[in-house]
Design a protein around this motif. Structure first.
Motif, PDB file in Angstrom:
ATOM      1  N   PRO A 531       0.827  -1.206   0.000  1.00  0.00           N
ATOM      2  CA  PRO A 531       0.000   0.000   0.000  1.00  0.00           C
ATOM      3  C   PRO A 531       0.867   1.264   0.000  1.00  0.00           C
ATOM      4  N   ILE A 532       0.236   2.407  -0.006  1.00  0.00           N
ATOM      5  CA  ILE A 532       0.966   3.676  -0.056  1.00  0.00           C
ATOM      6  C   ILE A 532       1.669   3.924   1.278  1.00  0.00           C
ATOM      7  N   ASP A 533       2.983   4.137   1.202  1.00  0.00           N
ATOM      8  CA  ASP A 533       3.750   4.341   2.433  1.00  0.00           C
ATOM      9  C   ASP A 533       3.461   5.705   3.064  1.00  0.00           C
ATOM     10  N   GLN A 534       3.377   6.716   2.224  1.00  0.00           N
ATOM     11  CA  GLN A 534       3.108   8.050   2.760  1.00  0.00           C
ATOM     12  C   GLN A 534       2.098   8.763   1.878  1.00  0.00           C
ATOM     13  N   TYR A 535       0.966   9.123   2.480  1.00  0.00           N
ATOM     14  CA  TYR A 535      -0.066   9.865   1.753  1.00  0.00           C
ATOM     15  C   TYR A 535      -0.096  11.263   2.320  1.00  0.00           C
ATOM     16  N   VAL A 536      -0.231  12.261   1.426  1.00  0.00           N
ATOM     17  CA  VAL A 536      -0.229  13.659   1.860  1.00  0.00           C
ATOM     18  C   VAL A 536      -1.460  14.345   1.305  1.00  0.00           C
ATOM     19  N   LEU A 571      -0.347   8.842   7.030  1.00  0.00           N
ATOM     20  CA  LEU A 571      -1.043  10.006   6.451  1.00  0.00           C
ATOM     21  C   LEU A 571      -0.522  11.277   7.079  1.00  0.00           C
ATOM     22  N   LEU A 572      -0.254  12.262   6.226  1.00  0.00           N
ATOM     23  CA  LEU A 572       0.141  13.580   6.723  1.00  0.00           C
ATOM     24  C   LEU A 572      -0.869  14.600   6.199  1.00  0.00           C
ATOM     25  N   ASN A 573      -1.508  15.315   7.110  1.00  0.00           N
ATOM     26  CA  ASN A 573      -2.433  16.382   6.712  1.00  0.00           C
ATOM     27  C   ASN A 573      -1.705  17.716   6.812  1.00  0.00           C
ATOM     28  N   GLN A 574      -1.478  18.349   5.671  1.00  0.00           N
ATOM     29  CA  GLN A 574      -0.839  19.659   5.748  1.00  0.00           C
ATOM     30  C   GLN A 574      -1.854  20.698   6.219  1.00  0.00           C
ATOM     31  N   GLY A 575      -1.339  21.801   6.785  1.00  0.00           N
ATOM     32  CA  GLY A 575      -2.221  22.900   7.178  1.00  0.00           C
ATOM     33  C   GLY A 575      -2.654  23.690   5.954  1.00  0.00           C
TER      34      GLY A 575
END
Ligand code: ANZ
Ligand code: ZN
Length: 818
Positions: A531-536, A571-575
């Protein structure tokens, strides 16, 4: 020329990168590198890229380039979520086809992404509105249909009067259309649904895999949206009705405190049981309620309204008769659309009881004042009272016991309820994926056979697309009228299109091979990449795209097409990028144009500014940051690289370089590596700035530009900067004498021997005379330094007994007064 000129570099290096294509992910099984999949949520092609994209894609890019430098085989693709309403609205206005607007904007954004130097593997580009893509969206729909996971049903749905289409629950925010802000109304319509509720338990349970990897607030939002609650179903006899009516309650222990019964006014039951005398009043009330959203109805602030239905329900445990009311605070599509009301212990029931003068009976003694008097329901722990055989039990014991009693009598049982509703996926608009179903009078709903897919959109444009409350596809007579694939009789195509969230629920699988013709995705290749290692991406998708994608992944797993059950490992949620403390908007006039920022300061400076502004999750107020200062820093860094490049050649022996500077270089490598691993990009950039300053000092007032340590610092800087400011880094790397792209330089490794803490020399005096010298840490505390000084053998020989006084000036001086 030692001068940093971003605009010239942008032209030069963009051309070079086109030739070099350094970010091509490799499918070669012989490639020894470990694989990583980094993904940014794909954009919607509404005009050019904006500041929000600048931030999100800078974050995805620093993650991706870092992994690439670390030696991973990185998949970092890009595509477009290119079906959707804005294209259609633009097409109506310009009397054009939605594809024209869509694909023109895609080209604009693609060019901007290239200028913005995002390290995409462009060979994997996809657009969800391409026939080659949406045929597989249709194929998946048919598979879901065959599994009973796509079905049609009638019922009240959310309707946006502005966009003239239905919406999913997830697309209604505070009673308004998530897209256009119009007040959503309820309409009775037959629509297509995905049975996401079948997966409610797994969507919840599998969140265990995501804990610590996804932002806690997203997990909380999904948990609340799925809304699992444990309770009991209890059957009540309604006088004069054969079948008992079931209610769902989370507090069966309060059954003896039920004093009335409430039915949702829009539930069929209300209409069925209302007495003749009360019918007119009921119908008037129901018409009022139809105008309200669920949010309004459930609000505890709202004044309670309702109508007596002229009927009575019988409490199964004590035989009491309870009046049956219709009231809007009970929803027709939750539980069973009817409740037992326990005003003493439920605030909404209490508000209602007080408004209509209904009795309040306390059945849980909590030690708090009587709700009937205070108007405050008591929901907490306590001892059961007025409850016959349950008296004296605690809340938990009461729940367990009453469920046993009800089960013995066959009038109730323990159950679990979910707030999650099925996903309404049909839309009455043109620019979307046609639903591949044919309606036949004899055969019913017949899926289009696989070998007849895709069902392509008919060629409609301009006015033909104007919203009419039914799909524009319905007017394409030739397209609509077909023969039934089963019986060959006259039949009609389904004229609705799919919610665009269907398209985006599986795109991450298609990237692995977007031209694959054997299915929606190459199962074997996905096994290798996924699966996706890092989703942004943005937090606005917390219960939309992210929930739907998780659902699709689980279904595909059950179909044997995926070996994982969660699509996004981390998952990383940017501001957000805001300006002057507010979201950018046309009406406020505080918009910041990405193109203009790039024209003024260059791509590198804009990327550096968004990454340096703060932690990636925080909002960036453009009024508080300085792209001009970023550009100045880049000039300084560039000069260091250029001067080092002019003074020495690649391949020198770094170990002969200035030791002080070398230590700074290796400490920086060590720290930046750890900072990038934990996504602390802004601090990592601060370290790069310090390294630049140290190198400058070494050139100007140290060993000079030709020292091998200066080259080591400059090369390290170039590699680190390549993640943030690729143009400056490439040019600097070239000036340093390297022919290949800095992107392929590889990540530096810190030499442990050079990481040893530096020390300072502390002078120890006894009675004003120097007696010893100690090597100590610059951060040593006064107390530690004093103890160390007094423990010195040399000092001890000059002392007889305890000193009178010790004066400590850490870290450099200790003066002992004997
Ligand atoms: C009696 C009772 C007594 C309740 C008490 C609560 C406290 P959750 O936790 O969200 O699942 N309810 C059930 N169906 C409903 C509907 N269709 N519309 C509005 N409210 C409904 O909430 C479950 C509780 O919400 C149920 O438990 C029911 O009220 C109410 F001291 O039953 B209770
Ligand atoms: Zn048929």
């Amino acid at each position: 020329e030692q001068h940093y000129d971003p605009q010239t570099l942008q032209v030069k290096w963009q051309r070079r990168w086109e030739e070099l294509d350094p970010f091509h992910a490799s499918d070669d099984p012989a490639d020894p590198r470990e694989r990583r999949y980094v993904l940014d949520m794909f954009p919607y092609p509404s005009g050019d890229l904006h500041m929000g994209h600048a931030e999100a894609f800078a974050i995805g890019d620093i993650v991706s380039r870092y992994l690439f430098q670390r030696g991973y085989n990185v998949l970092h693709p890009i595509g477009w979520d290119s079906f959707g309403l804005p294209a259609e609205n633009a097409a109506i206005k310009r009397d054009a086809h939605p594809a024209e607007w869509t694909y023109a904007n895609i080209e604009t954004q693609a060019a901007s992404f290239k200028r913005y130097a995002v390290s995409f593997d462009w060979s994997r580009r996809l657009h969800t509105s391409d026939v080659d893509y949406y045929r597989w969206t249709q194929w998946l729909f048919v598979r879901f249909f065959e599994r009973g996971l796509a079905y049609r049903k009638g019922g009240l749905v959310n309707w946006c009067p502005n966009d003239q289409t239905v919406l999913a629950n997830e697309q209604v925010k505070d009673g308004k259309c998530e897209r256009c802000g119009a007040e959503v109304v309820r309409r009775e319509l037959t629509q297509w649904y995905f049975k996401i509720t079948d997966y409610a338990d797994r969507l919840l349970d599998d969140m265990k895999q995501l804990e610590g990897q996804w932002p806690e607030r997203v997990l909380t939002m999904q948990r609340n949206w799925i809304g699992r609650s444990e309770g009991a179903d209890v059957n009540f006899v309604i006088e004069g009705r054969d079948e008992p009516v079931t209610v769902y309650t989370t507090r069966p222990d309060t059954l003896y405190g039920a004093t009335f019964f409430v039915v949702a006014p829009d539930a069929p039951l209300a209409e069925e049981i209302v007495s003749d005398e009360q019918r007119a009043a009921f119908e008037a009330y129901r018409a009022e309620v139809a105008k309200l959203s669920d949010i309004d109805r459930l609000s505890t602030e709202k004044e309670k309204t309702g109508v007596f239905l002229g009927r009575y329900a019988v409490n199964p445990v004590n035989g009491e008769r309870m009046p049956v009311w219709a009231a809007d605070y009970v929803l027709s599509d939750y539980g069973h659309g009817a409740i037992m009301a326990v005003p003493a212990h439920d605030q909404r029931d209490l508000d209602f009881a007080r408004a209509f003068d209904l009795p309040v009976r306390v059945v849980v003694h909590t030690g708090l004042a009587d709700p009937g008097e205070t108007g405050v329901a008591t929901a907490g722990e306590g001892t059961l009272v007025n409850s016959g055989p349950l008296d004296g039990l605690s809340k938990a014991e009461g729940i367990r016991r009453i469920i046993e009693v009800l089960a013995e009598r066959g009038t109730g049982r323990a159950t679990v309820n979910f707030r999650l509703r099925d996903w309404l996926l049909s839309r009455q608009r043109f620019w979307g994926c046609p639903i591949p179903i044919i309606h036949c009078a004899d055969c019913g709903e017949v899926p289009v056979p696989d070998d007849q897919l895709p069902v392509t959109l008919p060629d409609l444009r301009g006015e033909a697309l104007a919203p009419k409350g039914v799909s524009p596809l319905a007017s394409a007579e030739e397209w609509v009228n077909v023969s039934c694939p089963k019986c060959g009789g006259a039949a009609r195509r389904d004229t609705d299109t799919m919610d665009t969230f269907v398209d985006s629920s599986w795109y991450y699988l298609r990237y692995v091979d977007p031209t694959y013709e054997g299915g929606p995705f190459d199962v074997e290749k996905v096994r290798k990449w996924g699966p996706i290692d890092q989703y942004v991406g943005g937090v606005e998708h917390a219960v939309l795209h992210l929930l739907y994608s998780r659902f699709f992944t689980k279904v595909l797993h059950d179909m044997g097409m995926l070996d994982f059950t969660e699509p996004f490992v981390s998952l990383l949620n940017q501001g957000q990028v805001i300006n002057q403390g507010k979201a950018m908007s046309k009406s406020l006039g505080n918009g910041v144009d990405l193109g203009q920022q790039i024209d003024s300061y260059g791509v590198d400076a804009v990327r550096l500014t968004v990454l340096f502004a703060g932690p990636p999750e925080d909002d960036i107020d453009w009024a508080d940051v300085s792209p001009a200062a970023s550009q100045k820093f880049l000039s300084r860094a560039f000069r260091v690289m250029a001067e080092a490049g002019a003074a020495s050649a690649p391949g020198v022996d770094f170990s002969t370089g200035d030791l002080e500077l070398r230590k700074v270089v290796h400490r920086t490598v060590d720290e930046v590596t750890r900072l990038l691993d934990s996504h602390r990009f802004n601090v990592a950039i601060a370290r790069m700035m310090e390294l630049t300053t140290a190198a400058r000092r070494a050139i100007d007032s140290g060993p000079g530009a030709a020292d091998p340590a200066v080259r080591e610092a400059a090369e390290t800087l170039a590699v680190m900067l390549s993640l943030v400011a690729p143009y400056a880094a490439e040019e600097g790397w070239e000036r340093l004498g390297h022919p290949a792209s800095v992107a392929t330089a590889g990540w530096p490794v810190a030499d442990a021997a050079l990481l040893v803490q530096e020390t300072v020399t502390c002078v120890v005096q006894v009675a004003g005379k120097v007696r010893d010298r100690l090597e100590v840490s610059p951060e040593i505390s006064e107390a530690d330094l004093e103890a160390l000084a007094l423990a010195s053998e040399k000092v001890k020989t000059f002392l007889s007994g305890a000193p009178r006084k010790v004066i400590v000036r850490a870290p450099k001086l200790v003066n002992v007064v004997p």
